[in-house]
Structure formats: C-alpha cells, structure tokens
Scaffold this active site. Sequence first.
Site: not given
Length: 372
Positions: A15, A75, A94, A96, A118, A270
């Site tokens: 991605r 990510k 993201y 996490h 998120e 995650d």
Amino acid sequence: MRIGVPKEIKTHEYRVGLTPSSVRELTLRGHAVVIQQDAGTAIDFTDEAYRAAGAEILPDAEAVFAAAEMVVKVKEPQPVECALLRSGQVLFTYLHLAPDPQQAALLQRSGGVAIAYETVTDAAGGLPLLAPMSEVAGRMSIQAGAHCLEKEQGGRGVLLGGVPGVPAAKVVILGGGVVGTNAARMAMGLEAHVTVIDRSLSRLKELDLQFGSKLSTVFATVDAIEQHVLDADLVVGAVLVPGAAAPRLVTAEMVARMRPGTVVVDVAIDQGGCFETSRPTTHAEPTYTVDDVVHYCVANMPGAVARTSAVALNNATLPFVLALADSGWRRALSDDPHLRAGLNVWDGRITHEAVARALGVEHVAAEDAVGA
C-alpha cells in the site's frame, strides 16, 4: 506545506500513503508532494503517474523524510524510519502504539507530532480511518480462514459452506463491529453457519435486523465464548477497544481444548490480539500452530489486496490530510476535535489516554498539546 510519502518497508506491504489522485488534490491547492521512487509501482501507481499529478520523485526514504514537513504513511514506522523523524515533523499513519512500547519510545524520542489513523473519531463515535481497512480485513478474514481450513494448510479439511448432505462449517466471530459485520457477511455468503458474539445488546439487535435468521447473535459472557469457540471450525477475533490493547477473550487453555485443525484468524493482532496464543505474523509466513490449532495473525491483512486497500484508505484519509496541509497541524486539530483525537505523541509525550494507560505511562491532554 511540503508532504512526503515514503515507500512502505514492512514485509509484503504494498500500500502507499497517497495515491496519484490524492496527490493531484494536494498540488492543486498549492502544496508540494514528494514521493519515494517506486513507492506505488507494485500496485500500478507508477512514478510517471505521480509526476503527472504534480509530485516530485525522490530516490530514497532519507530524502523524503528530510524534505517533508508532514509524512503520510500506511503502516506504523519501523525503527529505521523513526530514526529519520525530526522534532516538530508531523507523521500521519496507523500507529497501534498500545502493544508496541518500543515504537512509542522511538516516536517520543524523535520529538515529532504523531497522529494515528486508528484513533481519529467521527460525530457518531466511529473510527472513520480505521473503518475502510476493517471492512477489508473483515472480508479477508473469511477468505483466509477458508483457505487455512484446507487439510494441506493444517486445517480440519472442512469446506465452509458444506455441500448437500454435509453440514456447513461453524464460524464464530468475536465482535460485531465493522470487522465482525463484514466477516459475517462474507461467511454467510459462503453459506457457513455463523454466530456473532458481542457484549453490546444494541449492536446485536442491529445485526439481527440486518441479517435476520441467517445469523445467530449471542451476548458475550465467558461461558458463551467458551461454549461457541470450542464448537467452532473457524474463529475470527474482531474486537477493538479504541487506542487500547485488545482484551484476551480466548485463553491458551481454551485453545488447547479446541479440535485439531480448527482455525483462528486474529484481526485484532494490531492491538495485541484477542487470543492468548496470538503473535504477529507476516504475509510471507502467515500461519503457525499451537496445540494443533492453526493461527492466522497477519498484522497487515489488507496489504494482500493492496490496490483496493490503498484507494479505500485514501478515500477516508484525504480530507484530513488536506486539513492538516491547509491549516497546519495545530490549527487543524484545534478546529476539529475528531482529528484531535488522533494525536498520540507530541514533543516527547503521549497524548492519548487509552494509549498511555496501555503503555503504563503518564499522558498530557491533546488539548494542552494543541494549545501549547
């Protein structure tokens, strides 16, 4: 603003933070965008397409981080990327952080401003930047689970939908949110016997109204989880506590009592995973077994369908990227409390209460960071 997009470096992650279409929106507003060479080539977003949209192509991640005021990724940054961040630089991706104290410490050390997809919220209390990938992951969980149930993959040798004269597989989904709903839709489409377990009666009522008698809904208790998990062929972990570590709903003792060849797909990995036996895996080596139970715990499941995922993610993130670029991070976060909820790290401090609680550290309120 000068915005940078590096190539993702996590294993089998294709991605990209901005598509050419998103880049065009930014450049038409007068912003400058730099893209690492071949950042999107694997999913047919070529360097030529980015140039045509107004981006400048740079040779490596070091050049992108050095040039950018804001870095947009997919990510969480790997340690080598955290080392490239500088004080005051904005990172939008993201994160996490709850199950990842190392990353949190590296981001704090950088002095950067880290905004997590998120934990951005919306007026309805949803998580709009998590939802697109949750939709993808939920649908993929059944696709992956069905494959893992094949005998050659270590599974029980069960076809999800069965055939005339042979019962369908039993699929149990822990959590009735976006992931769980999409998983249920796919599993029912394959004619499996599907049960969703959730602790929200109102959500269970919504699912009952949406799917009718094709779906069984069960209120979450320890007894209910144990009963249904032990009788399942495929269990999907789809629970989420925003910003916090996922609750461990299935113990190692329960896993040991499952039938050999049962499959668990932990979409909550995650955030640490909701099975006690879960540990992150990659697309290169997606599964492992514990007590003859197949575990699929890929931490970036949507990366397997990277083009679909990248476009879906950009559809959701672009308005926030534009706001950050147009107004600067302080003004954008001051104007929008939902975007402000995404602030996780600022000036070496954690700014999200649930993240801080999971990490066992003190936090400063995001409002104080924005107003500082």
